[in-house]
Design a protein around this motif. Structure first.
Motif, short mmCIF file in Angstrom:
data_model
loop_
_atom_site.label_atom_id
_atom_site.label_comp_id
_atom_site.label_asym_id
_atom_site.label_seq_id
_atom_site.Cartn_x
_atom_site.Cartn_y
_atom_site.Cartn_z
N THR A 225 0.95 -1.21 -0.05
CA THR A 225 0.12 0.02 0.06
C THR A 225 0.81 1.13 0.05
OG1 THR A 225 -1.63 -1.20 1.18
CG2 THR A 225 -1.86 1.02 1.35
N ASP A 302 -6.64 -1.57 -3.94
CA ASP A 302 -5.81 -2.30 -2.56
C ASP A 302 -6.63 -3.47 -2.39
OD1 ASP A 302 -3.70 -2.59 -0.97
OD2 ASP A 302 -4.38 -1.06 0.38
N GLU A 303 -5.88 -4.73 -2.20
CA GLU A 303 -6.40 -6.10 -1.81
C GLU A 303 -7.27 -6.32 -3.08
OE1 GLU A 303 -5.34 -7.26 0.65
OE2 GLU A 303 -4.76 -5.64 1.79
MG LIG Z 1 -2.09 -2.94 2.06
#
Ligand SMILES: [Mg+2]
Ligand SMILES: Nc1ncnc2c1ncn2[C@@H]1O[C@H](COP(=O)(O)OP(=O)(O)OP(=O)(O)O)[C@@H](O)[C@H]1O
Length: 506
Positions: A225, A302-303
């Motif tokens: 991230t 993200d993810e």
């Molecule tokens: Mg992350």
């Protein structure tokens, strides 16, 4: 008495001219609004009534009919308040009707007669300019936004009383001071904070230089991230045209404060629970989604494996065409959505795939891979493996800073833009299959390396194109007009097959 006032309705990202017709006649006092108005427009009766009285005007005790023409266009939002109020003032001879031929008005009223910030003022100002109207009255807070359009007089007003003053020929109120153009703030994420990860930083640099979509994969807590958030600051500043487009989109979506141009490249990071319409736009009155809010900027997922299949599928069109088309009844609304995608994922649900500690079942792994497959994967040119930094690496900084990397990105972008001049494309990521041979300019040894990888079955035909695009960017970063074997080798290394083993060989 009849009065006509010009205002504008937001339609997608553009505005359409609306004439507010106000008719006053004798009869039982009544106040009706017709012309395909939504609830917020119909409620404007209460606001307009109170605002007129609280600003010291008379509210005519007549039968008032307000028609918003053309009737086929849906009128949404509170921006019609001001036009309705001005129409009533003109029809009841409290304002000279003739001036309303020269001015368009747009804004929401408070009960006290103050004007409130409204969405979409830039689109409205562009509409007024196109319609050949001399001036536009808007709430003071949004006046700077309206002045982005040349050749239009802009009156930024704070209250209905001030509107009447302007329309009676009074001097225009002073515009709010322009926002200071500040240097990128010290809080902007910088690559200098990242420890270790020389290879992922290099991959991020290549992604930034060629506008390639990238996927970061690694165990939890390794800085995926963190690294993804450092992509947008590496990109060149928005050009004026790009900035105007971004401002228009953000203003319609209600994300703009009404000041001048948006200057920072957008970086949108929607949560993985987002719905497909949230991601690409939708709603009964189509509104732009995250993909359009990220236009000319970065969309960070993200993810990635946690996003719903429907949401990821919906990204197919913006990724392929750079636009989202939303069909409602007989109409199609087009939102631009050309963004650079950066995504992150764990290699498996527990994040420890490949080590003895991994507790994921075969089923878990299969589900995880299925989520990652599909339309997105086709579009990810660069797959970055992010292992845990070693003990020695984590003890010291990487020695790379955003400012220096950005310089090399800019130089590489200039080379691409010069080479691609006249094609409509400006970055290597945009090269179509047909353009590859013409623009990549690989030397014989580079082609031989690629040929070998293909012959070994390591590459699909699509993967070969991706490697060529990335290799072209690597050569651009090196300032080399020819793509050489070392560039192809590095590009081949950015295709992390093991992440996707069993899903789809690049
Ligand atoms: Mg992350
Ligand atoms: N390589 C690194 N250098 C410096 N700090 C780091 C690094 N990796 C992680 N950190 C620190 O750990 C925090 C968490 O990292 P980050 O959220 O980027 O991990 P992640 O890989 O996204 O993890 P997850 O898979 O759980 O989302 C960061 O905010 C940062 O403070």
């Amino acid at each position: 008495m009849l009065a006509l006032v010009t205002t504008f309705a937001i339609d997608g990202l553009a505005s359409r001219r609306v004439t507010v017709e106000v008719d006053l006649r004798r009869g039982l006092p009544a106040f009706t609004i017709v012309g395909r108005a939504d609830a917020a427009v119909r409620e404007s009766r209460e606001r307009v009534h109170a605002a007129l009285l609280n600003s010291g005007f008379d509210f005519p005790q007549r039968r008032i009919t307000v028609n918003l023409a053309p009737a086929h266009l849906r009128k949404v939002g509170p921006g019609f308040d001001l036009a309705t109020a001005c129409g009533i003032l003109a029809a009841s001879e409290q304002l000279p009707a003739a001036v309303l031929e020269r001015w368009a008005v747009f804004g929401e009223l408070s009960l006290s007669g103050e004007l409130r910030h409204c969405r979409g003022v830039l689109a409205v100002a562009e509409g007024a300019r196109r319609a050949g109207i001399a001036g536009l009255v808007v709430p003071c807070e949004c006046a700077r936004e309206a002045t982005l359009v040349d050749g239009l007089a802009v009156a930024g007003v704070t209250s209905l009383t001030e509107v009447a003053h302007v329309l009676r020929g009074g001097s225009l109120p002073e515009l709010p001071a322009p926002e200071p153009v500040h240097a990128p703030s010290a809080e902007r994420p910088d690559l200098a904070d990242v420890r270790g990860h020389a290879a992922p930083i290099r991959a991020l640099t290549i992604a930034a230089a060629g506008a390639h979509n990238a996927l970061l994969s690694g165990p939890p807590g390794t800085g995926k991230t963190m690294l993804a958030r450092r992509l947008a600051p590496l990109l060149p500043a928005l050009s004026r045209d790009e900035a105007v487009t971004v401002t228009r989109i953000h203003s319609v979506a209600g994300l703009h404060n009404g000041g001048g141009l948006v200057r920072e490249r957008p970086m949108r990071a929607p949560h993985h629970t987002i719905s497909a319409p949230g991601l690409v736009g939708g709603g009964s009155t189509p509104a732009p989604g995250e993909a359009s809010l990220a236009h000319h900027g970065v969309l960070f997922l993200d993810e990635l494996s946690e996003f719903s299949r429907a949401a990821l599928e919906a990204l197919r069109q913006p990724l392929e065409d750079g636009v989202v088309a939303i069909v409602r009844g007989q109409r199609t609304v087009i939102f631009p959505s050309r963004f650079q995608l950066i995504a992150s994922t764990n290699p498996c649900p527990c994040g420890l795939a490949g080590t003895d500690a991994c507790r994921c079942s075969e089923g878990d792994l299969a589900r995880h891979r299925r989520r990652l497959s599909g339309p997105l994967l086709d579009r990810l040119d660069i797959l970055v493996d992010m292992p845990r930094p070693s003990a020695s690496e984590i003890g010291r900084t990487s020695g790379t800073c955003t400012a220096a990397v950005r310089e090399s990105v800019m130089a590489a972008r200039e080379r691409q833009a010069a080479r691609l001049a006249g094609t409509g494309a400006t970055t290597n990521a945009e090269l179509t299959a047909g353009q590859l041979d013409r623009f990549v300019r690989a030397d014989a040894r580079a082609l031989a390396v690629l040929q070998r990888a293909y012959a070994q079955g390591d590459l699909s035909a699509r993967g070969r194109g991706r490697v060529l695009r990335v290799a072209r960017t690597i050569a651009d970063l090196a300032g080399d007009e020819r793509v050489r074997a070392k560039h192809v080798n590095e590009a081949l290394g950015l295709r992390q097959r093991d992440i996707l083993e069993g899903v789809q060989a690049a």
